[in-house]
Design a protein around this motif. Structure first.
Motif, PDB file in Angstrom:
ATOM      1  N   PHE A  13       0.878  -1.170   0.000  1.00  0.00           N
ATOM      2  CA  PHE A  13       0.000   0.000   0.000  1.00  0.00           C
ATOM      3  C   PHE A  13       0.917   1.223   0.000  1.00  0.00           C
ATOM      4  O   PHE A  13       1.497   1.577   1.033  1.00  0.00           O
ATOM      5  CB  PHE A  13      -0.922  -0.014   1.225  1.00  0.00           C
ATOM      6  CG  PHE A  13      -1.855  -1.192   1.261  1.00  0.00           C
ATOM      7  CD1 PHE A  13      -3.112  -1.117   0.696  1.00  0.00           C
ATOM      8  CD2 PHE A  13      -1.450  -2.398   1.845  1.00  0.00           C
ATOM      9  CE1 PHE A  13      -3.980  -2.213   0.717  1.00  0.00           C
ATOM     10  CE2 PHE A  13      -2.306  -3.493   1.875  1.00  0.00           C
ATOM     11  CZ  PHE A  13      -3.576  -3.409   1.311  1.00  0.00           C
ATOM     12  N   ASP A  14       1.059   1.832  -1.180  1.00  0.00           N
ATOM     13  CA  ASP A  14       2.089   2.859  -1.332  1.00  0.00           C
ATOM     14  C   ASP A  14       1.685   4.240  -0.804  1.00  0.00           C
ATOM     15  O   ASP A  14       2.487   5.175  -0.818  1.00  0.00           O
ATOM     16  CB  ASP A  14       2.507   2.976  -2.796  1.00  0.00           C
ATOM     17  CG  ASP A  14       1.350   3.356  -3.716  1.00  0.00           C
ATOM     18  OD1 ASP A  14       0.280   3.740  -3.200  1.00  0.00           O
ATOM     19  OD2 ASP A  14       1.523   3.258  -4.952  1.00  0.00           O
ATOM     20  N   LEU A  74       6.361   1.393   6.250  1.00  0.00           N
ATOM     21  CA  LEU A  74       7.454   1.876   5.406  1.00  0.00           C
ATOM     22  C   LEU A  74       7.584   3.394   5.451  1.00  0.00           C
ATOM     23  O   LEU A  74       8.251   3.986   4.595  1.00  0.00           O
ATOM     24  CB  LEU A  74       7.230   1.424   3.952  1.00  0.00           C
ATOM     25  CG  LEU A  74       7.112  -0.089   3.721  1.00  0.00           C
ATOM     26  CD1 LEU A  74       6.933  -0.369   2.238  1.00  0.00           C
ATOM     27  CD2 LEU A  74       8.312  -0.823   4.271  1.00  0.00           C
ATOM     28  N   GLY A  75       6.988   4.023   6.446  1.00  0.00           N
ATOM     29  CA  GLY A  75       7.104   5.475   6.590  1.00  0.00           C
ATOM     30  C   GLY A  75       6.449   6.203   5.432  1.00  0.00           C
ATOM     31  O   GLY A  75       5.267   6.001   5.116  1.00  0.00           O
ATOM     32  N   ALA A  76       7.225   7.039   4.755  1.00  0.00           N
ATOM     33  CA  ALA A  76       6.691   7.835   3.644  1.00  0.00           C
ATOM     34  C   ALA A  76       6.311   6.983   2.440  1.00  0.00           C
ATOM     35  O   ALA A  76       5.618   7.457   1.522  1.00  0.00           O
ATOM     36  CB  ALA A  76       7.722   8.880   3.219  1.00  0.00           C
ATOM     37  N   HIS A  77       6.730   5.717   2.440  1.00  0.00           N
ATOM     38  CA  HIS A  77       6.464   4.836   1.293  1.00  0.00           C
ATOM     39  C   HIS A  77       5.272   3.932   1.542  1.00  0.00           C
ATOM     40  O   HIS A  77       5.059   2.980   0.796  1.00  0.00           O
ATOM     41  CB  HIS A  77       7.697   3.997   0.969  1.00  0.00           C
ATOM     42  CG  HIS A  77       8.908   4.821   0.669  1.00  0.00           C
ATOM     43  ND1 HIS A  77       9.092   5.493  -0.519  1.00  0.00           N
ATOM     44  CD2 HIS A  77      10.002   5.110   1.436  1.00  0.00           C
ATOM     45  CE1 HIS A  77      10.231   6.149  -0.499  1.00  0.00           C
ATOM     46  NE2 HIS A  77      10.816   5.934   0.676  1.00  0.00           N
ATOM     47  N   GLY A  78       4.488   4.194   2.561  1.00  0.00           N
ATOM     48  CA  GLY A  78       3.287   3.409   2.813  1.00  0.00           C
ATOM     49  C   GLY A  78       3.529   2.263   3.767  1.00  0.00           C
ATOM     50  O   GLY A  78       4.250   2.382   4.763  1.00  0.00           O
ATOM     51  N   SER A  79       2.956   1.101   3.429  1.00  0.00           N
ATOM     52  CA  SER A  79       3.071  -0.059   4.310  1.00  0.00           C
ATOM     53  C   SER A  79       2.978  -1.336   3.500  1.00  0.00           C
ATOM     54  O   SER A  79       2.535  -1.343   2.338  1.00  0.00           O
ATOM     55  CB  SER A  79       1.970  -0.034   5.376  1.00  0.00           C
ATOM     56  OG  SER A  79       0.676  -0.136   4.766  1.00  0.00           O
ATOM     57  N   LEU A  80       3.405  -2.433   4.137  1.00  0.00           N
ATOM     58  CA  LEU A  80       3.346  -3.753   3.529  1.00  0.00           C
ATOM     59  C   LEU A  80       2.452  -4.665   4.354  1.00  0.00           C
ATOM     60  O   LEU A  80       2.391  -4.549   5.586  1.00  0.00           O
ATOM     61  CB  LEU A  80       4.742  -4.389   3.473  1.00  0.00           C
ATOM     62  CG  LEU A  80       5.764  -3.864   2.471  1.00  0.00           C
ATOM     63  CD1 LEU A  80       7.079  -4.604   2.679  1.00  0.00           C
ATOM     64  CD2 LEU A  80       5.254  -4.026   1.053  1.00  0.00           C
ATOM     65  N   GLN A  81       1.806  -5.591   3.676  1.00  0.00           N
ATOM     66  CA  GLN A  81       1.085  -6.661   4.360  1.00  0.00           C
ATOM     67  C   GLN A  81       1.614  -7.980   3.824  1.00  0.00           C
ATOM     68  O   GLN A  81       1.596  -8.243   2.609  1.00  0.00           O
ATOM     69  CB  GLN A  81      -0.416  -6.554   4.103  1.00  0.00           C
ATOM     70  CG  GLN A  81      -1.222  -7.662   4.773  1.00  0.00           C
ATOM     71  CD  GLN A  81      -2.702  -7.533   4.510  1.00  0.00           C
ATOM     72  OE1 GLN A  81      -3.302  -6.514   4.875  1.00  0.00           O
ATOM     73  NE2 GLN A  81      -3.299  -8.537   3.880  1.00  0.00           N
ATOM     74  N   ILE A  82       2.092  -8.825   4.732  1.00  0.00           N
ATOM     75  CA  ILE A  82       2.679 -10.110   4.359  1.00  0.00           C
ATOM     76  C   ILE A  82       1.873 -11.208   5.026  1.00  0.00           C
ATOM     77  O   ILE A  82       1.734 -11.240   6.261  1.00  0.00           O
ATOM     78  CB  ILE A  82       4.153 -10.166   4.794  1.00  0.00           C
ATOM     79  CG1 ILE A  82       4.949  -9.060   4.079  1.00  0.00           C
ATOM     80  CG2 ILE A  82       4.752 -11.536   4.496  1.00  0.00           C
ATOM     81  CD1 ILE A  82       6.372  -8.922   4.562  1.00  0.00           C
TER      82      ILE A  82
END
Length: 392
Positions: A13-14, A74-82
């Motif tokens: 999610f960017d 990821l801070g300014a780069h959004g987040s990840l879901q694994i």
């Protein structure tokens, strides 16, 4: 041959759109910690290579407490879901990922216990050494005018509720004030705890209380009629003992002990909130139990050292002060020891007093003695008699 680093599938999610972008993630060990490498799989060819401090790493979990999925900030780069939770855990283990202290406390009981022990030791050290050190430094900046205002309020309270005007004859008061003034005249640089501090020392007499003497901030020292009478009753004490007591109280003033205690309360209770105007809140607030135990002992030891130094400078003995201390504490009988057959006293020609069983007990000096508010009376008196108080 090094084992290849696992590649994990993720949803990225960017932060620029609400839709999830498929991506592949790989964790790589770096000199500054674990790095996260990401490549989008939606054909845009976008990639990230983020350092350890750029990532909000999710907390580790213990056995049997794995979450259904892993979320990585990821801070300014959004987040990840694994969704591959086990794969994420294995990837972290393969790169020897550096975990935070909070994570280790949550997942490892020995770490939690060690941190609690260290935290407790730190708090105790702050109470025992940090607070008195800070109070000593801050007291240098407390103006004398504030102390005088505090003393004025305190004397109004004391005279209104606890004490009455002295009944000592004016001539007797003048005699003791003369001796007091002679002690004050001896105060030189070596007897000043704070070189720039120059309070106007004065002696007041009051009745209505038992044998006592106390010092107030700014230079006022109060001695009760009962203290003067006690020194008259106990053999081998008299005015030399009273002057020793007054030297001790001058030590409290010169060391600014009362002010330091008020500042300590400010450090402990309201975060250095010592307001140089209204002091009623600080004076009425209870000091911490640890402060009350340790600091009063230190103050008494400092003032005993001061009294011994002042009495040496005046050419006066400290033994009478020790006898008065024991007499007030009930450790010395007020009658002379029985006469020996040769007509001298039992302990020689000094007119020694007869100590009771409490006085004959040796000073403990052991591990439990520090728990008492003041040093043990017998040991303290013995050191005063020898002119070598504890801690000098």
């Amino acid at each position: 041959m090094d084992k290849p680093l696992p590649v994990l599938n993720a949803q990225w999610f960017d932060g620029r759109s609400s839709r999830a972008r498929p991506a592949r993630v790989r964790l790589v060990a770096g000199p500054d910690g674990t790095r996260l490498q990401l490549r989008a799989l939606d054909g845009a060819g976008e990639a990230l290579n983020l350092g350890h401090k750029q990532i909000g790493w999710p907390e580790r979990w213990g056995t049997g407490r794995a979450p259904p999925r892993v979320a990585v900030d990821l801070g300014a780069h959004g987040s990840l879901q694994i969704d591959d939770v086990a794969g994420w855990q294995a990837a972290l283990g393969q790169v020897s990922h550096r975990t935070s202290l909070a994570e280790r406390m949550q997942t490892r009981l020995p770490v939690l216990l060690a941190v609690l022990v260290l935290a407790g030791a730190g708090v105790w050290a702050f109470y025992r050494w940090g607070t008195p050190w800070a109070a000593t430094q801050l007291t240098r900046h407390v103006p004398l005018s504030w102390e005088l205002r505090l003393t004025e309020q305190a004397m109004q309270e004391i005279d209104g509720r606890h004490l009455k005007p002295s009944k000592l004859p004016a001539a007797r008061q003048a005699e003791l004030r003369t001796g007091f003034d002679q002690l004050v005249a001896l105060i030189g640089p070596e007897l000043r705890r704070y070189p720039a501090y120059n309070p106007r020392l004065k002696l007041e007499f009051r009745s209505g209380m038992g044998a006592n003497a106390f010092a107030l901030p700014g230079g006022t020292i109060v001695m009760t009629d009962a203290m003067v009478e006690k020194a008259r009753q106990i053999p081998n004490t008299g005015d030399h003992a009273l002057l020793g007591v007054l030297a001790h109280e001058i030590g409290h003033v010169q060391h600014r002990h009362t002010t330091r205690m008020v500042v300590e309360q400010g450090v402990l209770n309201i975060g250095l909130g010592l307001a140089l105007g209204d002091v009623s809140t600080l004076v009425s607030s209870g000091a911490s139990l640890l402060t009350g135990l340790a600091y009063r002992r230190n103050h008494e030891a400092e003032s005993d050292c001061y009294a011994a130094a002042m009495m040496r400078k005046a050419g006066l003995p400290t033994a009478p002060m020790a006898d008065l201390l024991l007499g007030i504490d009930g450790g010395v009988a007020t009658k002379r020891a029985p006469k020996a057959n040769n007509g001298s006293t039992k302990d020689g020609d000094h007119g020694a007093t007869a100590p009771d069983k409490a006085a004959e007990r040796p000073a403990s000096g052991g591990g439990m003695d520090w728990l008492s508010t003041h040093p043990d009376t017998h040991g303290r008196a013995q050191r005063l008699r020898e002119g070598t108080p504890q801690g000098c």
